[in-house]
Write a protein that holds these residues in place. Structure first.
Motif, PDB file in Angstrom:
ATOM      1  N   ARG A  13       0.769  -1.120   0.073  1.00  0.00           N
ATOM      2  CA  ARG A  13      -0.187  -0.040  -0.002  1.00  0.00           C
ATOM      3  C   ARG A  13       0.912   1.101  -0.020  1.00  0.00           C
ATOM      4  N   LEU A  14       2.133   1.129   0.348  1.00  0.00           N
ATOM      5  CA  LEU A  14       3.075   2.290   0.518  1.00  0.00           C
ATOM      6  C   LEU A  14       3.186   3.015  -0.992  1.00  0.00           C
ATOM      7  N   PRO A  15       3.169   2.415  -1.901  1.00  0.00           N
ATOM      8  CA  PRO A  15       3.419   3.202  -3.205  1.00  0.00           C
ATOM      9  C   PRO A  15       2.283   4.087  -3.426  1.00  0.00           C
ATOM     10  N   LYS A  16       1.219   3.624  -3.163  1.00  0.00           N
ATOM     11  CA  LYS A  16      -0.165   4.512  -3.426  1.00  0.00           C
ATOM     12  C   LYS A  16      -0.067   5.577  -2.498  1.00  0.00           C
ATOM     13  N   TYR A  17       0.197   5.482  -1.127  1.00  0.00           N
ATOM     14  CA  TYR A  17       0.286   6.715  -0.630  1.00  0.00           C
ATOM     15  C   TYR A  17       1.113   7.636  -1.116  1.00  0.00           C
ATOM     16  N   TYR A  18       2.381   7.119  -1.477  1.00  0.00           N
ATOM     17  CA  TYR A  18       3.658   8.018  -2.089  1.00  0.00           C
ATOM     18  C   TYR A  18       3.133   8.756  -3.354  1.00  0.00           C
ATOM     19  N   ARG A  19       2.251   7.877  -4.191  1.00  0.00           N
ATOM     20  CA  ARG A  19       1.731   8.579  -5.381  1.00  0.00           C
ATOM     21  C   ARG A  19       0.696   9.641  -5.038  1.00  0.00           C
ATOM     22  N   TYR A  20      -0.287   9.460  -4.223  1.00  0.00           N
ATOM     23  CA  TYR A  20      -1.300  10.339  -3.788  1.00  0.00           C
ATOM     24  C   TYR A  20      -0.798  11.510  -3.043  1.00  0.00           C
ATOM     25  N   LEU A  21       0.222  11.423  -2.172  1.00  0.00           N
ATOM     26  CA  LEU A  21       0.758  12.447  -1.600  1.00  0.00           C
ATOM     27  C   LEU A  21       1.606  13.268  -2.650  1.00  0.00           C
ATOM     28  N   GLY A  22       2.322  12.599  -3.556  1.00  0.00           N
ATOM     29  CA  GLY A  22       2.937  13.599  -4.493  1.00  0.00           C
ATOM     30  C   GLY A  22       1.921  14.397  -5.425  1.00  0.00           C
ATOM     31  N   ASP A  23       0.785  13.654  -5.722  1.00  0.00           N
ATOM     32  CA  ASP A  23      -0.443  14.641  -6.367  1.00  0.00           C
ATOM     33  C   ASP A  23      -0.548  15.762  -5.529  1.00  0.00           C
ATOM     34  N   LEU A  24      -0.947  15.599  -4.244  1.00  0.00           N
ATOM     35  CA  LEU A  24      -1.470  16.752  -3.398  1.00  0.00           C
ATOM     36  C   LEU A  24      -0.186  17.747  -3.254  1.00  0.00           C
ATOM     37  N   LEU A  25       0.985  17.098  -3.118  1.00  0.00           N
ATOM     38  CA  LEU A  25       2.139  18.350  -3.209  1.00  0.00           C
ATOM     39  C   LEU A  25       2.085  19.240  -4.496  1.00  0.00           C
ATOM     40  N   LYS A  27      -0.328  20.014  -5.979  1.00  0.00           N
ATOM     41  CA  LYS A  27      -1.562  21.113  -6.030  1.00  0.00           C
ATOM     42  C   LYS A  27      -1.111  22.123  -4.889  1.00  0.00           C
ATOM     43  N   ASP A  28      -0.033  21.858  -4.091  1.00  0.00           N
ATOM     44  CA  ASP A  28       0.156  23.008  -3.183  1.00  0.00           C
ATOM     45  C   ASP A  28      -0.405  22.899  -1.975  1.00  0.00           C
ATOM     46  N   ILE A  29      -0.971  21.593  -1.767  1.00  0.00           N
ATOM     47  CA  ILE A  29      -1.641  21.220  -0.361  1.00  0.00           C
ATOM     48  C   ILE A  29      -0.592  20.724   0.376  1.00  0.00           C
ATOM     49  N   ASN A  53       1.470   3.947  11.481  1.00  0.00           N
ATOM     50  CA  ASN A  53       2.120   3.731  12.587  1.00  0.00           C
ATOM     51  C   ASN A  53       3.140   2.601  12.598  1.00  0.00           C
ATOM     52  N   ASN A  54       3.113   1.896  11.750  1.00  0.00           N
ATOM     53  CA  ASN A  54       4.244   0.586  11.632  1.00  0.00           C
ATOM     54  C   ASN A  54       5.538   1.331  11.455  1.00  0.00           C
ATOM     55  N   PHE A  55       5.501   2.649  10.877  1.00  0.00           N
ATOM     56  CA  PHE A  55       7.005   3.092  10.745  1.00  0.00           C
ATOM     57  C   PHE A  55       7.174   4.353  11.454  1.00  0.00           C
ATOM     58  N   GLY A  56       6.409   4.418  12.698  1.00  0.00           N
ATOM     59  CA  GLY A  56       6.480   5.728  13.611  1.00  0.00           C
ATOM     60  C   GLY A  56       5.320   6.721  13.358  1.00  0.00           C
ATOM     61  N   GLY A  57       5.198   7.776  14.346  1.00  0.00           N
ATOM     62  CA  GLY A  57       4.118   8.296  14.478  1.00  0.00           C
ATOM     63  C   GLY A  57       4.581   9.680  13.435  1.00  0.00           C
ATOM     64  N   PHE A  58       3.532   9.918  12.294  1.00  0.00           N
ATOM     65  CA  PHE A  58       3.895  10.827  11.425  1.00  0.00           C
ATOM     66  C   PHE A  58       3.073  11.887  11.583  1.00  0.00           C
ATOM     67  N   GLY A  59       1.697  11.488  11.967  1.00  0.00           N
ATOM     68  CA  GLY A  59       0.759  12.690  12.247  1.00  0.00           C
ATOM     69  C   GLY A  59       0.578  13.304  13.619  1.00  0.00           C
ATOM     70  N   GLN A  60      -0.147  14.418  13.823  1.00  0.00           N
ATOM     71  CA  GLN A  60      -0.457  14.968  14.950  1.00  0.00           C
ATOM     72  C   GLN A  60      -1.855  15.181  14.966  1.00  0.00           C
ATOM     73  N   GLN A  61      -2.365  14.872  16.311  1.00  0.00           N
ATOM     74  CA  GLN A  61      -3.797  15.260  16.638  1.00  0.00           C
ATOM     75  C   GLN A  61      -4.029  16.479  16.482  1.00  0.00           C
ATOM     76  N   GLY A  62      -5.233  16.611  15.824  1.00  0.00           N
ATOM     77  CA  GLY A  62      -5.701  18.033  15.468  1.00  0.00           C
ATOM     78  C   GLY A  62      -4.968  18.839  14.445  1.00  0.00           C
ATOM     79  N   TYR A  63      -3.973  18.107  13.827  1.00  0.00           N
ATOM     80  CA  TYR A  63      -3.606  18.822  12.612  1.00  0.00           C
ATOM     81  C   TYR A  63      -3.244  17.884  11.713  1.00  0.00           C
ATOM     82  N   GLY A  64      -3.047  16.670  11.792  1.00  0.00           N
ATOM     83  CA  GLY A  64      -3.121  15.700  10.522  1.00  0.00           C
ATOM     84  C   GLY A  64      -1.744  15.514  10.306  1.00  0.00           C
ATOM     85  N   TYR A  65      -1.368  15.234   8.869  1.00  0.00           N
ATOM     86  CA  TYR A  65       0.012  14.870   8.563  1.00  0.00           C
ATOM     87  C   TYR A  65       0.463  16.235   7.654  1.00  0.00           C
ATOM     88  N   ASN A  66       1.838  16.336   7.893  1.00  0.00           N
ATOM     89  CA  ASN A  66       2.383  17.345   7.115  1.00  0.00           C
ATOM     90  C   ASN A  66       2.752  16.522   5.620  1.00  0.00           C
TER      91      ASN A  66
END
Length: 210
Positions: A13-25, A27-29, A53-66
């Motif tokens: 599933r990781l490559p799919k996350y990577y691809r979608y996050l790249g699309d969002l970047l 779009k300057d999100i 969470n398998n790879f560490g905590g990337f998000g912040q509660q109330g903020y989401g993910y950078n």
């Protein structure tokens, strides 16, 4: 970081996350919640949080993910912060299509040479590549520190070619031959069976029509 206890389902599933996050970047999100990411990707928000969470905590509660940070970290997990050299064996239609795809180089995977056993194509050029005689695969791999072998050959002979790649020192094989290869445990094989994928599509279409 990744370890061998993480399931292949998560890794795939990781490559799919990577691809979608790249699309969002592009779009300057700048940030996104797991719920918003769920709406885009199609995985549940809970699944996304569990996977990451398998790879560490990337998000912040109330903020989401950078998004930029998460995209960078997933790229590192996938090994995309490194570069890889590859040779492609089998310069037929599929092999030529792969050689012509520029996206691999942009991701750090550079095809260095194409090989084929057919004397009718040896010496011809695909992009900047002259198709080389497959008799010289081992010599080329050893002289050029090749990491990956890409097999675009028929079933017959695929295992023998895989053995040659392994003996020459490659550490990964991207296998398009319709055969499950038998290699040593220190060599990674990723099988891409186009027919099986098409049959899966056929099944899903049939079920949808019932």
């Amino acid at each position: 970081m990744a370890n061998k206890n993480i399931s292949m389902a998560v890794i795939r599933r990781l490559p799919k996350y990577y691809r979608y996050l790249g699309d969002l970047l592009r779009k300057d999100i700048q940030r996104i919640s797991s719920k918003e990411l769920s709406d885009i990707i199609g995985f549940t928000a809970s699944q996304i949080r569990q996977d990451l969470n398998n790879f560490g905590g990337f998000g912040q509660q109330g903020y989401g993910y950078n998004i930029e940070d998460l995209h960078t970290e997933i790229g590192k997990i996938l090994g995309l912060d490194k570069s890889y050299s590859a040779v492609l064996i089998g310069a037929g239609n599929l092999g030529q299509a792969i050689a012509n795809y520029a996206g691999f180089r942009n991701a750090g995977f550079e095809i260095k040479a194409l090989f084929d056993a057919n004397p009718k194509v040896i010496g011809l050029k695909i992009r900047e590549f002259e198709i080389l005689d497959s008799d010289f695969i081992e010599e080329y791999i050893k002289e050029n520190n090749i990491d990956i072998g890409i097999l675009c050959v028929p079933k017959n002979g695929a295992q023998q070619l895989a053995d040659r790649l392994v003996n020459a020192g490659v550490k990964g094989i991207w296998n398009f031959a319709p055969l499950d290869l038998n290699v040593s445990k220190d060599v990674i094989v990723e099988n891409v069976n186009l027919t099986e994928s098409l049959f899966t599509l056929s099944y899903l279409m049939k079920e949808d029509l019932l």
